[in-house]
Design a protein around this motif. Sequence first.
Motif, PDB file in Angstrom:
ATOM      1  N   LEU A 293     -48.438  14.871 -10.140  1.00  0.00           N
ATOM      2  CA  LEU A 293     -48.090  13.450 -10.194  1.00  0.00           C
ATOM      3  C   LEU A 293     -49.268  12.686 -10.762  1.00  0.00           C
ATOM      4  CD1 LEU A 293     -46.395  13.088  -6.703  1.00  0.00           C
ATOM      5  CD2 LEU A 293     -45.274  13.321  -8.929  1.00  0.00           C
ATOM      6  N   LEU A 294     -49.009  11.816 -11.738  1.00  0.00           N
ATOM      7  CA  LEU A 294     -50.053  11.031 -12.387  1.00  0.00           C
ATOM      8  C   LEU A 294     -50.054   9.582 -11.920  1.00  0.00           C
ATOM      9  CD1 LEU A 294     -49.522  12.437 -15.988  1.00  0.00           C
ATOM     10  CD2 LEU A 294     -51.144  13.231 -14.245  1.00  0.00           C
ATOM     11  N   GLN A 295     -48.924   9.124 -11.382  1.00  0.00           N
ATOM     12  CA  GLN A 295     -48.807   7.764 -10.867  1.00  0.00           C
ATOM     13  C   GLN A 295     -47.503   7.652 -10.085  1.00  0.00           C
ATOM     14  OE1 GLN A 295     -48.067   4.623 -13.797  1.00  0.00           O
ATOM     15  NE2 GLN A 295     -47.943   6.201 -15.356  1.00  0.00           N
TER      16      GLN A 295
ATOM     17  N   PHE B 288     -32.281  18.499  -6.982  1.00  0.00           N
ATOM     18  CA  PHE B 288     -32.577  19.781  -7.624  1.00  0.00           C
ATOM     19  C   PHE B 288     -32.595  20.879  -6.570  1.00  0.00           C
ATOM     20  CE2 PHE B 288     -36.516  17.793  -6.405  1.00  0.00           C
ATOM     21  CZ  PHE B 288     -37.243  18.819  -5.826  1.00  0.00           C
ATOM     22  N   ASN B 289     -32.553  22.119  -7.002  1.00  0.00           N
ATOM     23  CA  ASN B 289     -32.566  23.252  -6.090  1.00  0.00           C
ATOM     24  C   ASN B 289     -33.362  24.387  -6.723  1.00  0.00           C
ATOM     25  OD1 ASN B 289     -32.036  24.891  -3.891  1.00  0.00           O
ATOM     26  ND2 ASN B 289     -30.056  25.550  -4.669  1.00  0.00           N
ATOM     27  N   LYS B 290     -34.676  24.178  -6.843  1.00  0.00           N
ATOM     28  CA  LYS B 290     -35.574  25.226  -7.318  1.00  0.00           C
ATOM     29  C   LYS B 290     -36.929  25.032  -6.665  1.00  0.00           C
ATOM     30  CE  LYS B 290     -36.223  22.821 -11.720  1.00  0.00           C
ATOM     31  NZ  LYS B 290     -36.198  22.996 -13.167  1.00  0.00           N
ATOM     32  N   SER B 291     -37.671  26.103  -6.561  1.00  0.00           N
ATOM     33  CA  SER B 291     -38.991  26.040  -5.942  1.00  0.00           C
ATOM     34  C   SER B 291     -39.926  25.217  -6.817  1.00  0.00           C
ATOM     35  CB  SER B 291     -39.577  27.443  -5.767  1.00  0.00           C
ATOM     36  OG  SER B 291     -38.827  28.173  -4.825  1.00  0.00           O
ATOM     37  N   LEU B 292     -40.539  24.180  -6.210  1.00  0.00           N
ATOM     38  CA  LEU B 292     -41.490  23.327  -6.913  1.00  0.00           C
ATOM     39  C   LEU B 292     -42.582  22.898  -5.943  1.00  0.00           C
ATOM     40  CD1 LEU B 292     -39.111  20.936  -8.921  1.00  0.00           C
ATOM     41  CD2 LEU B 292     -40.467  22.836  -9.827  1.00  0.00           C
ATOM     42  N   THR B 293     -43.770  22.651  -6.488  1.00  0.00           N
ATOM     43  CA  THR B 293     -44.870  22.079  -5.730  1.00  0.00           C
ATOM     44  C   THR B 293     -45.270  20.777  -6.413  1.00  0.00           C
ATOM     45  OG1 THR B 293     -45.674  24.228  -4.993  1.00  0.00           O
ATOM     46  CG2 THR B 293     -47.253  22.405  -4.953  1.00  0.00           C
ATOM     47  N   PHE B 294     -45.405  19.717  -5.622  1.00  0.00           N
ATOM     48  CA  PHE B 294     -45.844  18.421  -6.124  1.00  0.00           C
ATOM     49  C   PHE B 294     -47.264  18.184  -5.624  1.00  0.00           C
ATOM     50  CE2 PHE B 294     -41.287  18.255  -6.159  1.00  0.00           C
ATOM     51  CZ  PHE B 294     -40.978  17.558  -7.300  1.00  0.00           C
ATOM     52  N   MET B 295     -48.181  17.946  -6.561  1.00  0.00           N
ATOM     53  CA  MET B 295     -49.580  17.677  -6.242  1.00  0.00           C
ATOM     54  C   MET B 295     -50.008  16.447  -7.031  1.00  0.00           C
ATOM     55  SD  MET B 295     -51.192  21.511  -6.249  1.00  0.00           S
ATOM     56  CE  MET B 295     -52.576  21.136  -5.178  1.00  0.00           C
ATOM     57  N   GLY B 296     -51.281  16.085  -6.911  1.00  0.00           N
ATOM     58  CA  GLY B 296     -51.804  14.966  -7.695  1.00  0.00           C
ATOM     59  C   GLY B 296     -51.829  13.691  -6.895  1.00  0.00           C
ATOM     60  N   THR B 297     -51.602  12.584  -7.599  1.00  0.00           N
ATOM     61  CA  THR B 297     -51.639  11.277  -6.964  1.00  0.00           C
ATOM     62  C   THR B 297     -50.457  10.450  -7.428  1.00  0.00           C
ATOM     63  OG1 THR B 297     -54.039  11.343  -6.897  1.00  0.00           O
ATOM     64  CG2 THR B 297     -53.012   9.203  -6.604  1.00  0.00           C
ATOM     65  N   GLY B 298     -49.616  10.085  -6.484  1.00  0.00           N
ATOM     66  CA  GLY B 298     -48.480   9.243  -6.809  1.00  0.00           C
ATOM     67  C   GLY B 298     -47.483   9.215  -5.677  1.00  0.00           C
ATOM     68  N   LYS B 299     -46.764   8.112  -5.608  1.00  0.00           N
ATOM     69  CA  LYS B 299     -45.711   7.952  -4.611  1.00  0.00           C
ATOM     70  C   LYS B 299     -44.383   8.212  -5.302  1.00  0.00           C
ATOM     71  CE  LYS B 299     -43.975   4.574  -1.289  1.00  0.00           C
ATOM     72  NZ  LYS B 299     -44.249   3.233  -0.754  1.00  0.00           N
ATOM     73  N   ILE B 300     -43.606   9.123  -4.747  1.00  0.00           N
ATOM     74  CA  ILE B 300     -42.263   9.395  -5.249  1.00  0.00           C
ATOM     75  C   ILE B 300     -41.302   8.547  -4.437  1.00  0.00           C
ATOM     76  CG2 ILE B 300     -40.460  11.115  -5.550  1.00  0.00           C
ATOM     77  CD1 ILE B 300     -42.700  13.259  -5.606  1.00  0.00           C
TER      78      ILE B 300
ATOM     79  N   ASP C  77     -47.998  18.561  -1.589  1.00  0.00           N
ATOM     80  CA  ASP C  77     -49.325  19.034  -1.211  1.00  0.00           C
ATOM     81  C   ASP C  77     -50.432  18.061  -1.604  1.00  0.00           C
ATOM     82  OD1 ASP C  77     -51.411  20.662  -0.371  1.00  0.00           O
ATOM     83  OD2 ASP C  77     -51.290  22.007  -2.090  1.00  0.00           O
ATOM     84  N   GLY C  78     -51.177  17.604  -0.613  1.00  0.00           N
ATOM     85  CA  GLY C  78     -52.369  16.808  -0.871  1.00  0.00           C
ATOM     86  C   GLY C  78     -52.247  15.372  -0.423  1.00  0.00           C
ATOM     87  N   PRO C  79     -53.388  14.744  -0.129  1.00  0.00           N
ATOM     88  CA  PRO C  79     -53.389  13.382   0.405  1.00  0.00           C
ATOM     89  C   PRO C  79     -52.931  12.319  -0.589  1.00  0.00           C
ATOM     90  CG  PRO C  79     -55.625  14.087  -0.087  1.00  0.00           C
ATOM     91  CD  PRO C  79     -54.737  15.285  -0.281  1.00  0.00           C
ATOM     92  N   GLY C  80     -52.876  12.640  -1.877  1.00  0.00           N
ATOM     93  CA  GLY C  80     -52.432  11.673  -2.883  1.00  0.00           C
ATOM     94  C   GLY C  80     -50.937  11.682  -3.101  1.00  0.00           C
ATOM     95  N   VAL C  81     -50.212  12.581  -2.410  1.00  0.00           N
ATOM     96  CA  VAL C  81     -48.773  12.728  -2.609  1.00  0.00           C
ATOM     97  C   VAL C  81     -48.035  12.061  -1.450  1.00  0.00           C
ATOM     98  CG1 VAL C  81     -46.855  14.345  -2.835  1.00  0.00           C
ATOM     99  CG2 VAL C  81     -49.070  14.886  -3.863  1.00  0.00           C
ATOM    100  N   GLU C  82     -47.150  11.137  -1.809  1.00  0.00           N
ATOM    101  CA  GLU C  82     -46.340  10.452  -0.804  1.00  0.00           C
ATOM    102  C   GLU C  82     -44.908  10.395  -1.308  1.00  0.00           C
ATOM    103  OE1 GLU C  82     -46.052   6.135   1.447  1.00  0.00           O
ATOM    104  OE2 GLU C  82     -47.827   6.606   0.276  1.00  0.00           O
ATOM    105  N   VAL C  83     -43.957  10.683  -0.420  1.00  0.00           N
ATOM    106  CA  VAL C  83     -42.542  10.620  -0.765  1.00  0.00           C
ATOM    107  C   VAL C  83     -41.872   9.648   0.200  1.00  0.00           C
ATOM    108  CG1 VAL C  83     -40.394  11.902  -1.044  1.00  0.00           C
ATOM    109  CG2 VAL C  83     -42.587  13.039  -1.495  1.00  0.00           C
ATOM    110  N   LEU C  84     -41.171   8.672  -0.355  1.00  0.00           N
ATOM    111  CA  LEU C  84     -40.411   7.728   0.444  1.00  0.00           C
ATOM    112  C   LEU C  84     -38.961   7.801  -0.003  1.00  0.00           C
ATOM    113  CD1 LEU C  84     -40.079   5.458   2.503  1.00  0.00           C
ATOM    114  CD2 LEU C  84     -40.730   3.835   0.701  1.00  0.00           C
ATOM    115  N   TRP C  85     -38.116   8.315   0.886  1.00  0.00           N
ATOM    116  CA  TRP C  85     -36.687   8.453   0.603  1.00  0.00           C
ATOM    117  C   TRP C  85     -35.971   7.390   1.413  1.00  0.00           C
ATOM    118  CZ3 TRP C  85     -33.836  13.823   0.919  1.00  0.00           C
ATOM    119  CH2 TRP C  85     -32.566  13.708   0.346  1.00  0.00           C
ATOM    120  N   LYS C  86     -35.451   6.362   0.715  1.00  0.00           N
ATOM    121  CA  LYS C  86     -34.822   5.223   1.364  1.00  0.00           C
ATOM    122  C   LYS C  86     -33.308   5.264   1.163  1.00  0.00           C
ATOM    123  CE  LYS C  86     -36.478   1.290   0.238  1.00  0.00           C
ATOM    124  NZ  LYS C  86     -37.069   0.124  -0.425  1.00  0.00           N
TER     125      LYS C  86
END
Length: 171
Positions: A64-66, A74-86, A114-123
């Motif tokens: 994640l860049l921002q 989706f339905n596949k194995s993925l890892t999200f790292m970096g810095t950004g809010k999804i 993975d990581g302190p820069g990754v945030e997911v908010l599902w509203k």
Amino acid sequence: MTNKWRRLSSALLAAVMFFSLLSTGAFAADSGGEETYVAKVGDTSYTTLDEAVEKAPEGATIALLQDCTLNVGFNKSLTFMGTGKILIEKQLTSNGEGWMCFGLGDTSRVLTFDGPGVEVLWKSQPDAPWLMLSLSATLNVTNGAKLTFAFDSETTKTRNAIYMNEGAVLN
């Protein structure tokens, strides 16, 4: 003012205008560069997270860049790292179902934030009856990452559910 002076003034004004247009063009090219990308998979950058997720191969890491929005399940194995809010502002769908099904039919899949820069908010949406995840694989939220499901049952009557199917793991 003499004609010679007018011509010189006009030439100077034209030069100033020309160079100001060049610098504006260069700025526009810069603003269309790295700053517009929200995610990266390997050496390829994407302007939307949906495109990055779609084109990422099974097991890939998405950097994640921002801050960005996810609109497609989706339905596949993925890892999200970096810095950004999804930000997810609706009920995601996948596998032909009316809700997000992760790992359906394949318990070996792993979704990791993975990581302190990754945030997911599902509203939840105000008019949607559910905010639901059907989990049949592994969901990891590690190393300081955050995953939040947000809904207001008093005003929207939204119901929230994480269905843990056989073989599901939530870390």
